[in-house]
Design a protein around this motif. Structure first.
Motif, mmCIF file in Angstrom:
data_model
loop_
_atom_site.group_PDB
_atom_site.id
_atom_site.type_symbol
_atom_site.label_atom_id
_atom_site.label_comp_id
_atom_site.label_asym_id
_atom_site.label_seq_id
_atom_site.Cartn_x
_atom_site.Cartn_y
_atom_site.Cartn_z
ATOM 1 N N TRP B 24 0.676 -0.991 0.107
ATOM 2 C CA TRP B 24 0.706 0.139 -0.119
ATOM 3 C C TRP B 24 0.898 0.981 0.193
ATOM 4 O O TRP B 24 0.388 2.385 -0.861
ATOM 5 N N VAL B 25 2.487 1.177 0.168
ATOM 6 C CA VAL B 25 2.606 2.580 0.527
ATOM 7 C C VAL B 25 3.546 2.912 -1.217
ATOM 8 O O VAL B 25 2.795 4.068 -1.032
ATOM 9 N N SER B 26 3.182 2.487 -2.180
ATOM 10 C CA SER B 26 3.641 2.952 -3.433
ATOM 11 C C SER B 26 2.123 3.937 -3.729
ATOM 12 O O SER B 26 2.442 5.052 -4.379
ATOM 13 N N PRO B 27 0.762 3.325 -3.948
ATOM 14 C CA PRO B 27 -0.307 3.668 -3.943
ATOM 15 C C PRO B 27 -0.882 4.905 -3.349
ATOM 16 O O PRO B 27 -1.053 6.532 -3.415
ATOM 17 N N LEU B 28 -0.410 4.542 -1.996
ATOM 18 C CA LEU B 28 -0.548 5.540 -0.669
ATOM 19 C C LEU B 28 0.315 7.350 -0.897
ATOM 20 O O LEU B 28 -0.047 8.276 -0.905
ATOM 21 N N THR B 29 1.797 7.078 -1.679
ATOM 22 C CA THR B 29 2.945 8.049 -2.010
ATOM 23 C C THR B 29 1.743 8.732 -3.135
ATOM 24 O O THR B 29 1.920 10.255 -3.179
ATOM 25 N N THR B 30 1.249 8.103 -3.969
ATOM 26 C CA THR B 30 0.744 8.477 -5.576
ATOM 27 C C THR B 30 0.033 9.332 -4.871
ATOM 28 O O THR B 30 0.197 10.448 -5.502
ATOM 29 N N PHE B 34 0.372 13.885 -5.356
ATOM 30 C CA PHE B 34 -0.231 13.563 -7.097
ATOM 31 C C PHE B 34 -1.492 14.709 -6.122
ATOM 32 O O PHE B 34 -1.808 15.731 -6.606
ATOM 33 N N PHE B 35 -2.654 14.600 -5.375
ATOM 34 C CA PHE B 35 -3.271 15.349 -4.705
ATOM 35 C C PHE B 35 -2.634 16.995 -4.501
ATOM 36 O O PHE B 35 -3.475 17.441 -4.468
ATOM 37 N N LYS B 106 -0.961 4.996 -15.165
ATOM 38 C CA LYS B 106 -1.147 3.752 -14.032
ATOM 39 C C LYS B 106 -1.158 4.043 -12.837
ATOM 40 O O LYS B 106 -1.472 3.719 -11.744
ATOM 41 N N ALA B 107 -0.177 5.053 -12.537
ATOM 42 C CA ALA B 107 -0.582 5.638 -10.824
ATOM 43 C C ALA B 107 -1.950 6.179 -10.997
ATOM 44 O O ALA B 107 -1.982 6.059 -9.806
ATOM 45 N N TYR B 108 -2.565 6.476 -11.315
ATOM 46 C CA TYR B 108 -3.916 6.724 -11.075
ATOM 47 C C TYR B 108 -4.854 6.210 -11.029
ATOM 48 O O TYR B 108 -5.487 6.181 -9.827
ATOM 49 N N PHE B 109 -4.757 5.022 -12.110
ATOM 50 C CA PHE B 109 -5.850 3.996 -11.476
ATOM 51 C C PHE B 109 -5.144 3.058 -10.227
ATOM 52 O O PHE B 109 -6.427 2.517 -9.630
ATOM 53 N N ARG B 110 -3.727 3.006 -9.861
ATOM 54 C CA ARG B 110 -3.523 2.447 -9.118
ATOM 55 C C ARG B 110 -3.887 3.134 -7.743
ATOM 56 O O ARG B 110 -4.734 2.813 -6.643
ATOM 57 N N GLY B 111 -3.728 4.744 -7.551
ATOM 58 C CA GLY B 111 -3.431 5.603 -6.434
ATOM 59 C C GLY B 111 -4.739 6.144 -6.107
ATOM 60 O O GLY B 111 -5.004 6.631 -5.065
ATOM 61 N N ALA B 235 8.014 11.800 -15.039
ATOM 62 C CA ALA B 235 7.301 11.674 -15.346
ATOM 63 C C ALA B 235 6.756 12.402 -14.033
ATOM 64 O O ALA B 235 6.970 13.656 -13.504
ATOM 65 N N TRP B 236 8.102 11.986 -12.704
ATOM 66 C CA TRP B 236 8.065 13.102 -11.237
ATOM 67 C C TRP B 236 8.860 13.473 -10.916
ATOM 68 O O TRP B 236 8.312 15.320 -11.134
ATOM 69 N N LEU B 237 10.429 13.918 -11.820
ATOM 70 C CA LEU B 237 11.141 14.787 -11.872
ATOM 71 C C LEU B 237 10.695 16.152 -12.249
ATOM 72 O O LEU B 237 10.929 17.644 -11.804
ATOM 73 N N SER B 238 9.554 15.842 -13.496
ATOM 74 C CA SER B 238 9.429 17.179 -13.834
ATOM 75 C C SER B 238 8.283 17.396 -13.639
ATOM 76 O O SER B 238 8.089 19.044 -13.674
ATOM 77 N N LEU B 239 6.841 16.887 -13.014
ATOM 78 C CA LEU B 239 6.249 17.658 -11.564
ATOM 79 C C LEU B 239 6.589 18.803 -10.441
ATOM 80 O O LEU B 239 6.147 19.351 -10.313
ATOM 81 N N PHE B 240 7.415 17.587 -10.290
ATOM 82 C CA PHE B 240 8.548 18.333 -9.056
ATOM 83 C C PHE B 240 9.226 19.860 -9.345
ATOM 84 O O PHE B 240 8.840 20.502 -9.037
ATOM 85 N N SER B 241 9.158 19.985 -11.118
ATOM 86 C CA SER B 241 10.176 20.639 -11.744
ATOM 87 C C SER B 241 9.531 21.990 -11.209
ATOM 88 O O SER B 241 10.380 22.812 -11.569
ATOM 89 N N VAL B 242 8.272 21.449 -12.299
ATOM 90 C CA VAL B 242 7.407 22.575 -12.747
ATOM 91 C C VAL B 242 6.721 23.160 -11.364
ATOM 92 O O VAL B 242 6.667 24.852 -11.458
#
Lengths: 258, 263
Positions: B24-30, B34-35, B106-111, B235-242
């Motif tokens: 559950w760690v991975s979907p919870l982190t996502t 993201f939220f 993948k990320a939002y269907f899971r998380g 995807a993650w890095l550019s989300l943080f950088s933007v």
């Protein structure tokens, strides 16, 4: 170093069953299937388990070890703490026959639906020629050992029995992709991949790739490229317009749609 | 009738999953990350202020096509009549690109949708039609958002070049501050994310079945394929950088922080 391993094995059949506890002597370097065989030899002679090569190549001993779809012969005991209880159940997507053995005929039915390759006539010298770079992609998919762990873990059918009718599953998307990327095949399978094999049901959660014991990049190299090819045919108005006004993708010219 | 792992033909096991790891760690982190990003981006997009501090224009507002503050509209103001925040005019494209992205799916269907929350963990939904119906069938137009994302990446590249320009009160010519570095890092990550896209991989060469007849496209496909293996990371890095680049501009424009200038 020998130690006593605590195991919980699912025993039963379609009418019912439960997890039963076993203590079994194991040695360093052994795998889960070794422990299962020892239980079978010393404590439960009628324990049903399907296996064959014990080398990760026949794809027979698929099961779920501590809830994770695995080949039992490729799951080392040393990956678990000796004090940990290892739980082994049959694959939970397919109808159970007995104990760890399931009925995987769903997969053979899906294989039958798959249109086979139709190759053009041979060259004048009786040979067919393909360049290596044109078959590299398909050769990755040929590593598949048909263990059906990807089919087992795919939530589309694991959690929804009703989808089995319309969904071929990741193992067969490998095959559809292999043939669509085939340099000689003369059949265009994009329509049947969408309509008959149900590619649209896949939501790219990549569990098939996660459990593949052969490390095939099922999602990235087969399913997503097929989704893009289906998008070319069905969802892209620019490609449609290009076909209408004669700007055709010549790389597909020799293909006839099924 | 019960279906799924509790269906009548399956091995009768009560637990929805027997996994013993912390799946559950991975979907919870996502979900949490993201939220948090969606909340932050929504606030900033609707704020309509503190998005420009010469020479830096927030990537959320670029290109600034509405009634934007002086100096921030490098491509004119064709939508000057637009009554809301200018960010809303352009954010739809990067948002659409990420929403239809094969990794984010993948990320939002899971998380978010728990479909499934993790591999071999039963999902809570009774019915499932995947991407065969509206609205999820629209994920098939990912390539069109990719075309738009390339244009946006070109604009952000232009912004990164402008970030070498003078700040308020500086002489004309080439200058550089910490913001320039933030913008440069952001645009590199945005390009890596955009070019490693699965649709890009298909367009540059993946759609072919005879690589041997298209050697240049084969080389391009090979390069994109290598980058594609790290698509989720980008995807993650550019989300943080933007988000960081936007936050940096917010801090400058609101006077909370002043840009350390190198030269």
């Amino acid at each position: 170093m020998a130690y006593t391993l605590k195991m919980r094995l699912w025993r039963g059949d379609r009418s019912g069953g439960d997890l039963q506890d076993f203590d079994v002597e194991v040695e360093a370097g052994e795998v889960v299937l070794d422990a299962i065989h020892r239980v079978q030899a010393t404590q439960a002679g009628d324990l049903a388990v399907r296996w064959n090569c014990k080398a990760g190549k026949c794809g027979s001993c698929s099961a779920e070890v501590n809830g994770r779809p695995r080949l039992m012969c490729m799951t080392r005991l040393s990956d678990y703490d000796p004090s940990e209880t290892i739980t082994v159940t049959p694959m939970r997507t397919f109808p159970v026959i007995r104990d760890l053995v399931t009925d995987v005929s769903y997969n053979y039915e899906k294989a039958k639906e798959l249109p086979y390759a139709e190759l053009p006539p041979r060259d004048a010298d009786g040979k067919r020629r393909m360049m290596q770079e044109d078959v590299d992609r398909g050769q990755e998919f040929r590593k598949c050992i048909e263990c059906f762990l990807c089919q087992n873990t795919c939530h589309v059918v694991r959690d929804h029995d009703g989808n089995k009718k319309n969904f071929a599953g990741p193992r067969f998307f490998l095959r559809y992709a292999e043939l669509d990327m085939h340099p000689l095949d003369t059949v265009d399978r994009r329509r049947v991949t969408r309509e008959q094999a149900g590619l649209g049901y896949c939501n790219i959660t990549k569990c098939c790739t996660e459990v593949c014991p052969e490390g095939i990049h099922i999602t990235d190299n087969a399913i997503i490229p097929m989704k893009e090819r289906v998008a070319d045919r069905t969802y892209d108005p620019l490609v449609w317009l290009g076909n209408k006004i004669g700007i055709r993708d010549k790389d597909r010219d020799s293909r006839a749609e099924l | 009738m019960t279906t799924g792992v509790h269906g009548p033909t399956r091995a009768r096991i009560e637990a929805k999953t027997l996994r013993t790891d912390r799946w559950w760690v991975s979907p919870l982190t996502t979900f949490v990350v993201f939220f948090a990003f969606v909340v932050y981006a929504t606030i900033r997009a609707f704020q309509g202020s503190h998005y420009y501090s010469k020479p830096y224009l927030s990537p959320f507002y670029s290109p600034c096509l509405g009634d934007c503050v002086k100096g921030s509209s490098d491509f004119g103001q064709p939508f000057h009549w637009w009554p809301l925040s200018a960010a809303l005019l352009v954010l739809i494209f990067p948002l659409g690109f990420r929403l239809t992205c094969y990794y984010y799916r993948k990320a939002y269907f899971r998380g978010f949708w728990l479909s499934p929350p993790a591999c071999a963990v039963a999902e809570p939904h009774k019915a499932y039609t995947g991407e065969t119906r509206l609205p999820l069938i629209l994920n098939n137009i990912h390539r069109y958002f990719w075309y738009a994302a390339v244009v946006i990446a070109l604009v952000l590249t232009y912004d990164a070049i402008l970030a070498f320009g003078p700040a308020e009160g500086e002489s004309s010519g080439i200058h550089m501050g910490l913001g320039t570095v933030v913008f440069l890092v952001n645009v590199v990550l945005i390009w890596l994310y955009t070019l490693s896209c699965h649709s890009c991989r298909h367009i540059v060469g993946g759609k072919l079945r005879h690589f041997s007849k298209h050697p240049v496209r084969y080389r391009m496909w090979t390069w994109v394929s290598k980058q594609n293996e790290r698509h989720a990371l980008y995807a993650w890095l550019s989300l943080f950088s933007v988000a960081l680049a936007d936050l940096y501009v917010l801090l400058l424009a609101s006077g909370t922080f002043s840009d350390p200038r190198f030269f």
